[in-house]
Design a protein around this motif. Structure first.
Motif, PDB file in Angstrom:
ATOM      1  N   LYS A  49       0.652  -0.936  -0.095  1.00 36.11           N
ATOM      2  CA  LYS A  49      -0.071   0.430   0.225  1.00 36.11           C
ATOM      3  C   LYS A  49       1.017   1.203  -0.225  1.00 36.11           C
ATOM      4  CE  LYS A  49      -0.529  -0.357   5.100  1.00 36.11           C
ATOM      5  NZ  LYS A  49      -0.165  -2.214   5.511  1.00 36.11           N
ATOM      6  N   TYR A  50       2.189   0.739   0.703  1.00 34.19           N
ATOM      7  CA  TYR A  50       2.352   2.358   0.751  1.00 34.19           C
ATOM      8  C   TYR A  50       3.523   3.007  -0.417  1.00 34.19           C
ATOM      9  CZ  TYR A  50       1.775   1.400   5.601  1.00 34.19           C
ATOM     10  OH  TYR A  50       1.266   1.088   6.737  1.00 34.19           O
ATOM     11  N   LYS A 107       2.590   2.401  -3.776  1.00 27.89           N
ATOM     12  CA  LYS A 107       1.693   1.920  -4.741  1.00 27.89           C
ATOM     13  C   LYS A 107       0.798   3.157  -5.227  1.00 27.89           C
ATOM     14  CE  LYS A 107      -2.571   0.021  -6.080  1.00 27.89           C
ATOM     15  NZ  LYS A 107      -3.959  -0.405  -6.004  1.00 27.89           N
ATOM     16  N   PRO A 108       1.302   4.626  -4.266  1.00 29.80           N
ATOM     17  CA  PRO A 108       0.074   6.076  -5.065  1.00 29.80           C
ATOM     18  C   PRO A 108       0.862   7.102  -6.675  1.00 29.80           C
ATOM     19  CG  PRO A 108       0.435   5.823  -2.375  1.00 29.80           C
ATOM     20  CD  PRO A 108       1.465   4.975  -2.120  1.00 29.80           C
ATOM     21  N   ILE A 109       2.394   5.729  -6.081  1.00 29.91           N
ATOM     22  CA  ILE A 109       3.326   7.563  -6.980  1.00 29.91           C
ATOM     23  C   ILE A 109       3.413   6.295  -8.230  1.00 29.91           C
ATOM     24  CG2 ILE A 109       5.829   5.589  -5.814  1.00 29.91           C
ATOM     25  CD1 ILE A 109       7.433   8.717  -6.248  1.00 29.91           C
ATOM     26  N   VAL A 136       0.589   4.565  -8.771  1.00 25.16           N
ATOM     27  CA  VAL A 136      -0.434   4.966  -9.867  1.00 25.16           C
ATOM     28  C   VAL A 136      -0.324   6.352 -10.676  1.00 25.16           C
ATOM     29  CG1 VAL A 136      -3.242   5.148  -9.481  1.00 25.16           C
ATOM     30  CG2 VAL A 136      -1.353   3.518  -8.005  1.00 25.16           C
ATOM     31  N   ARG A 137       0.328   7.484 -10.320  1.00 21.38           N
ATOM     32  CA  ARG A 137       0.399   8.821 -10.283  1.00 21.38           C
ATOM     33  C   ARG A 137       1.605   8.876 -11.931  1.00 21.38           C
ATOM     34  NH1 ARG A 137      -2.241  12.818  -7.643  1.00 21.38           N
ATOM     35  NH2 ARG A 137      -2.650  13.005  -5.301  1.00 21.38           N
ATOM     36  N   SER A 141       9.327   3.983  -4.445  1.00 19.55           N
ATOM     37  CA  SER A 141       8.513   3.584  -4.078  1.00 19.55           C
ATOM     38  C   SER A 141       8.676   2.370  -2.434  1.00 19.55           C
ATOM     39  CB  SER A 141       7.474   2.322  -5.374  1.00 19.55           C
ATOM     40  OG  SER A 141       6.677   1.307  -4.373  1.00 19.55           O
ATOM     41  N   THR A 144       8.140   2.519   1.435  1.00 17.12           N
ATOM     42  CA  THR A 144       7.820   1.055   2.252  1.00 17.12           C
ATOM     43  C   THR A 144       8.257   0.993   3.192  1.00 17.12           C
ATOM     44  OG1 THR A 144       6.675   0.585  -0.092  1.00 17.12           O
ATOM     45  CG2 THR A 144       7.230  -0.864   1.265  1.00 17.12           C
TER      46      THR A 144
END
Length: 239
Positions: free
Chosen positions: A152-153, A155-157, A159-160, A178, A182
Motif C-alpha cells: 500500500k505505501y 503504490k500511490p507514486i 499510480v500517478r 516506491s 515503503t
C-alpha cells in the motif's frame, strides 16, 4: 513482511525486491527474494517471492531441481510461454502448500505468493502474479505493475506517474521511490534492494544491481525527492 514490485513496459521490465525476512522482532535476517528460473535456452525469467520463507524456498528449489527432468507440470525448462511458466509455478506452490500446510498451521501461516517476469522466445516481455491459492493474473498495458507483500505505501507514486510507455530508466527511478515510501512506513521491509532492469529482446540477466543502504545514488535520490516534495508543497495554494 516483504515488498516486491514488477513493472511491465514497452521497452522491457523492471523488477525489485527487498531483503528482510522476519520471524519475530528478534529474528530478522536478510534473504535474496529475486532469483532466475532455469528456463529453455534463449529465454530469461525471474521470480520474486513473498510470504512464508520455507514455502517460497521450497517452491523455487523444486523448480530449479526439476528443470530438465521431463516431469509433466514441473519441468520449467519445457515451458514454451510465460503463461506455462506461471502455471508450473502455481502447481508447485499448490503441491508444497498441500504437503506442508496442515503441519505449519499450528505455528503460523504457510502461504506464499510470487511475481514472475521475463521473456520467452517468440513472445514479448510478460509479467504475472501468482496468488497464495496458486491462481494468477497478468499485467497489461492498462495495469502495468504488480506488487506482493507490503503493497500500500509504494503504490500511490506508481499510480500517478507510471505508464506502459515509461522508459526503463524512469521506471527504475519510480520503483526505488516506491521502495523509499515503503521503507519509511513499515520497518518489516528492509534493505538491501535487488533491482533488475530487463531490456526487451536482450534475454540477458546482467541488468541486476543490489542497492545497499549507503549506496550514493540511493541516498541522493531520497534526499532530492524529499526536498523537491517539500518545495512543491510550499508552492501549492493554501486551502
Amino acid at each position: 513482511m516483504t515488498y516486491c514490485l514488477g513493472i511491465l513496459l514497452r521497452s522491457g521490465l523492471v523488477l525489485a525486491s527487498d531483503s528482510r525476512s522476519n520471524a519475530g522482532v528478534d529474528q530478522v535476517i536478510h534473504v535474496r527474494k529475486l532469483a532466475f528460473l532455469p528456463v529453455a535456452s534463449g529465454c530469461s525469467v525471474a521470480i520474486m517471492s513473498a510470504g512464508n520463507l520455507a514455502t517460497t524456498q521450497a517452491v523455487v528449489s523444486t523448480l530449479q531441481e526439476k528443470s530438465g527432468s521431463g516431469l509433466a507440470g514441473l519441468d520449467i525448462a519445457a515451458a514454451k510461454t510465460l503463461f506455462e511458466v506461471a502455471s508450473i509455478v502455481g502447481a508447485a506452490l499448490r503441491a508444497i502448500a498441500e504437503r506442508d500446510g496442515s503441519y505449519v498451521a499450528a505455528y503460523g501461516d504457510a502461504a506464499a505468493s510470487f511475481l514472475i517476469g521475463g521473456q520467452m522466445a517468440g513472445e514479448e516481455p510478460r509479467l504475472f502474479q501468482i496468488y497464495a491459492a496458486s491462481n494468477f493474473v497478468e499485467a497489461t498495458d492498462r495495469s502495468p505493475f504488480l506488487q506482493i507483500g507490503e503493497t500500500k505505501y509504494g503504490k500511490p507514486i506508481l499510480v500517478r506517474a507510471l505508464t506502459i510507455e515509461t522508459s526503463l530508466e524512469e521506471a527504475a527511478k519510480l520503483a526505488l521511490l516506491s521502495f523509499d515510501a515503503t521503507l519509511r512506513s513499515n520497518v518489516s521491509v528492509g534493505m538491501p534492494i535487488d533491482l533488475l532492469t530487463y531490456v526487451a529482446d536482450s534475454f540477458s540477466t546482467g541488468g541486476i544491481k543490489t542497492i545497499e543502504v549507503h549506496d550514493p545514488y540511493w541516498m541522493a535520490l531520497r534526499d532530492a525527492y524529499g526536498k523537491g516534495l517539500a518545495a512543491l508543497i510550499d508552492s501549492l495554494p493554501t486551502p
